[in-house]
Scaffold this motif. Structure first.
Motif, PDB file in Angstrom:
ATOM      1  N   LEU A  32     -22.798   5.012 -14.800  1.00  0.00           N
ATOM      2  CA  LEU A  32     -22.440   5.899 -15.903  1.00  0.00           C
ATOM      3  C   LEU A  32     -22.760   5.271 -17.254  1.00  0.00           C
ATOM      4  N   ALA A  51     -19.227  11.021 -23.321  1.00  0.00           N
ATOM      5  CA  ALA A  51     -18.401  11.285 -22.149  1.00  0.00           C
ATOM      6  C   ALA A  51     -18.720  10.306 -21.016  1.00  0.00           C
ATOM      7  N   THR A  57     -16.092   7.385 -19.578  1.00  0.00           N
ATOM      8  CA  THR A  57     -15.739   7.397 -18.157  1.00  0.00           C
ATOM      9  C   THR A  57     -16.234   6.137 -17.458  1.00  0.00           C
ATOM     10  N   VAL A  88     -14.062   3.143 -18.253  1.00  0.00           N
ATOM     11  CA  VAL A  88     -12.793   3.179 -17.521  1.00  0.00           C
ATOM     12  C   VAL A  88     -13.001   2.727 -16.075  1.00  0.00           C
ATOM     13  N   PHE A  89     -14.099   3.156 -15.452  1.00  0.00           N
ATOM     14  CA  PHE A  89     -14.383   2.706 -14.083  1.00  0.00           C
ATOM     15  C   PHE A  89     -14.580   1.193 -14.037  1.00  0.00           C
ATOM     16  N   MET A 125      -6.385   8.385 -15.434  1.00  0.00           N
ATOM     17  CA  MET A 125      -7.397   9.419 -15.220  1.00  0.00           C
ATOM     18  C   MET A 125      -7.223  10.548 -16.223  1.00  0.00           C
ATOM     19  N   THR A 156      -8.362   9.470 -19.594  1.00  0.00           N
ATOM     20  CA  THR A 156      -9.827   9.432 -19.674  1.00  0.00           C
ATOM     21  C   THR A 156     -10.395  10.815 -19.935  1.00  0.00           C
ATOM     22  N   PHE A 157      -9.905  11.819 -19.207  1.00  0.00           N
ATOM     23  CA  PHE A 157     -10.360  13.196 -19.426  1.00  0.00           C
ATOM     24  C   PHE A 157     -10.047  13.647 -20.853  1.00  0.00           C
ATOM     25  N   ALA A 202     -12.476  11.806 -23.292  1.00  0.00           N
ATOM     26  CA  ALA A 202     -13.818  12.376 -23.184  1.00  0.00           C
ATOM     27  C   ALA A 202     -13.865  13.766 -23.802  1.00  0.00           C
ATOM     28  N   CYS A 258      -9.803   7.888 -28.282  1.00  0.00           N
ATOM     29  CA  CYS A 258      -9.680   6.914 -27.189  1.00  0.00           C
ATOM     30  C   CYS A 258      -8.458   6.023 -27.383  1.00  0.00           C
TER      31      CYS A 258
END
Length: 249
Positions: free
Chosen positions: A31, A163, A167, A170-171, A198, A201-202, A205, A229
């Motif tokens: 990503l 976005a 994401t 975060v991963f 999660m 994060t959404f 983004a 953020c």
């Protein structure tokens, strides 16, 4: 032995498995790499958008022959139609700019209003062009953009890139968190420790994408994204700690 308690992402003891750590790291890296590619292409798109905003009508330009000025071409509506593919709907209008069918153009409009929904065959319209782009259509005092308007590509690249970056980051952070828990033999993670980040994060983004769409000022988009953020992840940390405190109370 109870086999139902194990999963591909956890060891029999409940600790994060190496597969889970690797999966999060790979997804995050992909990503972030995709975001980097989009950002590498962004300067060209942003430059084109700035040049379009700075363009003047050809009658005011010193050298209109170079095509960098804004032109207007009268035409007549031949037909309108709606295209459907899966759940996507596209609005088209065919405009004739002179004698002969070879001078007709089929134009894809952005949305359905305010011009497209009022058009009928025979209506007189004005096509707005810049360089080789037919970017807008006017009918009387009404104006509507086409999908060729400069700036749309840069907006999409910036929104998608932000976005993906958020994401992916975060991963990658999650991969490091899982690795540390695996190294110290920590107990299984609570549901709130997964679901709350999660959701944050959404949210982050979504704020970034909304900012990219709402304004063409890059510094403002980055400022709003950074603030979003920080707000989302701070709230996430506080909520996880609060839920942990409620559980242990």
């Amino acid at each position: 032995m109870n086999r139902s308690s194990s999963s591909p992402f956890s060891s029999p003891s409940g600790r994060p498995s190496l597969m889970g750590v690797t999966f999060a790291a790979v997804v995050g890296s992909v990503l972030v790499l995709a975001a980097a590619v989009l950002f590498a292409l962004l300067p060209g798109s942003l430059s084109e958008a700035r040049e379009f905003r700075a363009a003047r009508p050809c009658e005011e330009a010193a050298a209109p022959e170079n095509g960098d000025c804004l032109s207007a071409w009268p035409g007549t509506v031949v037909s309108t139609d709606v295209g459907r593919k899966n759940k996507a709907v596209t609005n088209w209008v065919t405009v004739d700019f002179g004698p002969g069918q070879e001078r007709s153009l089929r134009i894809r409009m952005q949305g359905s209003g305010p011009v497209w929904e009022t058009l009928a065959p025979g209506d007189r319209v004005t096509a707005l062009t810049w360089r080789d782009r037919l970017w807008g259509l006017e009918k009387g005092e009404l104006r509507q953009d086409t999908t060729e308007k400069p700036g749309r590509t840069s907006t999409a690249q910036l929104a998608l890139g932000l976005a993906l970056l958020i994401t992916g980051a975060v991963f990658l952070r999650g991969s490091g968190w899982l690795h540390r828990r695996r190294a110290i033999g920590a107990p299984p993670a609570r549901t709130s420790q997964i679901l709350v980040p999660m959701a944050a994060t959404f949210l982050a983004a979504g704020i970034a994408v909304t900012a990219a769409v709402a304004t063409d000022r890059l510094w403002l988009v980055l400022l709003v994204t950074a603030a979003g953020c920080a707000m989302a992840w701070t709230a996430s940390v506080l909520l996880v700690r609060r839920l942990a405190g409620v559980r242990t109370a």
